[in-house]
Design a protein around this motif. Structure first.
Motif, short mmCIF file in Angstrom:
data_model
loop_
_atom_site.label_atom_id
_atom_site.label_comp_id
_atom_site.label_asym_id
_atom_site.label_seq_id
_atom_site.Cartn_x
_atom_site.Cartn_y
_atom_site.Cartn_z
N LYS A 92 0.84 -1.21 0.00
CA LYS A 92 0.00 0.00 0.00
C LYS A 92 0.86 1.24 0.00
O LYS A 92 0.48 2.27 -0.56
CB LYS A 92 -0.91 0.01 1.23
CG LYS A 92 -2.06 -0.96 1.12
CD LYS A 92 -3.00 -0.84 2.28
CE LYS A 92 -4.17 -1.77 2.07
NZ LYS A 92 -5.12 -1.72 3.16
N ARG A 93 2.00 1.15 0.65
CA ARG A 93 2.86 2.33 0.75
C ARG A 93 3.57 2.62 -0.56
O ARG A 93 3.80 3.77 -0.90
CB ARG A 93 3.91 2.14 1.84
CG ARG A 93 3.32 2.19 3.23
CD ARG A 93 4.38 1.97 4.27
NE ARG A 93 3.78 1.94 5.59
CZ ARG A 93 4.27 2.62 6.64
NH1 ARG A 93 5.35 3.36 6.51
NH2 ARG A 93 3.68 2.53 7.80
N ILE A 94 3.93 1.59 -1.27
CA ILE A 94 4.68 1.83 -2.49
C ILE A 94 3.76 2.16 -3.67
O ILE A 94 4.16 2.81 -4.61
CB ILE A 94 5.61 0.64 -2.83
CG1 ILE A 94 6.75 1.12 -3.71
CG2 ILE A 94 4.89 -0.51 -3.53
CD1 ILE A 94 7.91 0.20 -3.75
N GLY A 95 2.50 1.72 -3.57
CA GLY A 95 1.57 2.01 -4.65
C GLY A 95 1.44 0.83 -5.58
O GLY A 95 2.04 -0.22 -5.37
N PHE A 138 9.03 5.54 2.67
CA PHE A 138 7.69 5.56 2.08
C PHE A 138 6.64 5.52 3.19
O PHE A 138 6.11 4.47 3.52
CB PHE A 138 7.49 4.35 1.15
CG PHE A 138 8.47 4.31 0.02
CD1 PHE A 138 9.43 3.31 -0.04
CD2 PHE A 138 8.46 5.26 -0.97
CE1 PHE A 138 10.34 3.26 -1.08
CE2 PHE A 138 9.38 5.23 -2.02
CZ PHE A 138 10.32 4.22 -2.06
N LYS A 151 3.05 6.12 5.22
CA LYS A 151 1.69 5.79 4.84
C LYS A 151 1.17 6.91 3.94
O LYS A 151 1.36 8.09 4.25
CB LYS A 151 0.84 5.71 6.10
CG LYS A 151 -0.27 4.72 6.03
CD LYS A 151 -0.90 4.54 7.38
CE LYS A 151 -2.18 3.76 7.22
NZ LYS A 151 -2.96 3.69 8.41
N THR A 152 0.49 6.55 2.84
CA THR A 152 0.04 7.58 1.90
C THR A 152 -1.09 8.37 2.49
O THR A 152 -1.94 7.84 3.18
CB THR A 152 -0.42 6.97 0.57
OG1 THR A 152 -1.35 5.93 0.87
CG2 THR A 152 0.73 6.40 -0.19
#
Lengths: 225, 103
Positions: free
Chosen positions: A89-92, A217, A219-220
């Protein structure tokens, strides 16, 4: 600004060397971002350490506790969960092209075939249909070495996870080569030591990568614009 | 004259792609089928605002196609390179490569 542009120009020159502009190197570098969280390193580090501990117990005729035999399964499940729930989730997300999907399929086929083959050999050896303790059996050990190294080298090629080269060589030397040397030198533990050390290195590398990844990276944030 | 044509090659390069941040974005999109905003941001090292601005310019030129959806309550932006964008990128790389060969 000029320096950045210059670096970009030379990078483009290297990438576009071929007449066909495929971006192969760039694709590999982009794909390898998925390994930056260190989860693969942790998984294979754990695998090597568990293997070396199990083999140590086996050599010393110590009953291997059932949990040790299956320990790798929960470890891999936990790491897969960390990857899916946290790091991915963090890297996309990126959907790679068909060539990458083909490579993934090939690596899956190789891994599955190797697992099936190994299981068959294990069953044959355990049921006594294959003599696994021949004293002069250097040929089967050579086959085992070639098999292990080939499988991991092929996986390294198709997955672009270059540490598979190290793992392949480690498994090749830890098992068949070590067993061969055992006939002439008292080196029962050398192979295990190698597997354990490489496993520790991968674990350490995985932990460092994971910590660096979580810092780099975060959390978005919800508000993509 | 040939000399001025050689220089006009580089002078006439696509400035929209030529900008380093946009070059990074479009290069990344050329090697994947599609990518979400987070992946683009993490791969290129651009800030959210910066990336949004560059994506908007690329979309305006027709080089990039952007789809905005929601994952639960979170906005989810996915970008992909268009055929026109791929063509322009190839031309840009060819031009730069040709010019660099003069050194």
């Amino acid at each position: 600004m000029f320096v950045l542009q210059t670096i970009l120009y030379y990078s483009l020159n290297i990438i576009a060397m071929k007449n066909n502009i495929t971006g192969k190197i760039l694709e590999k570098k982009t794909y390898r971002m998925l390994y930056r969280d260190g989860i693969f390193d942790l998984a294979f580090g754990a695998m090597l350490i568990i293997y070396s501990i199990n083999m140590y117990l086996y050599i010393n005729n110590i009953d291997t506790p059932f949990i040790m035999r299956i320990l790798l399964v929960p470890v891999v499940c936990i790491l897969a969960a960390i990857k899916l729930l946290f790091t991915q989730k963090r890297i996309g997300y990126a959907k790679f092209r068909r060539t990458r999907n083909r490579k993934r399929l090939m690596s899956f086929i190789i891994a599955t075939a190797a697992l099936v083959f190994t299981t068959i050999i294990y069953i044959l050896a355990a049921s006594g249909k294959m003599d696994s303790e021949q004293k002069d059996a250097w040929f089967p050990l050579l086959i085992e070495f070639v098999f292990l190294v080939s499988v991991f080298f092929l996986l390294a090629y198709f997955t672009d996870y270059y540490k598979f080269y190290l793992i392949g060589l480690t498994m090749g030397f830890a098992a068949p080569v070590s067993k061969y040397l055992e006939l002439y030198l008292d080196t029962r533990y050398y192979g295990l030591a190698l597997a354990f050390i490489v496993g520790l290195y991968l674990l350490a590398s995985g932990i460092i990568l994971l910590i660096t990844f979580l810092n780099k990276f975060p959390k978005t944030v919800n508000n993509e614009s | 004259m040939k000399a001025s044509n050689d220089f006009s090659i580089i002078a006439g390069v696509n400035r929209l792609i030529h900008e380093p941040a946009r070059m990074a974005v479009i290069s990344l999109l050329s090697v994947v089928e599609e990518s979400d905003f987070t992946f683009l941001m993490n791969s290129t090292g651009l800030t959210q605002g910066n990336l949004s601005s560059h994506l908007a310019k690329l979309e305006e030129a027709g080089y990039v196609e952007i789809k905005k959806t929601f994952k639960g309550k979170r906005p989810h932006t996915v970008a992909r390179l268009t055929d026109s964008g791929q063509k322009e990128l190839n031309q840009y790389i060819k031009t730069i490569k040709e010019f660099l060969s003069y050194f």
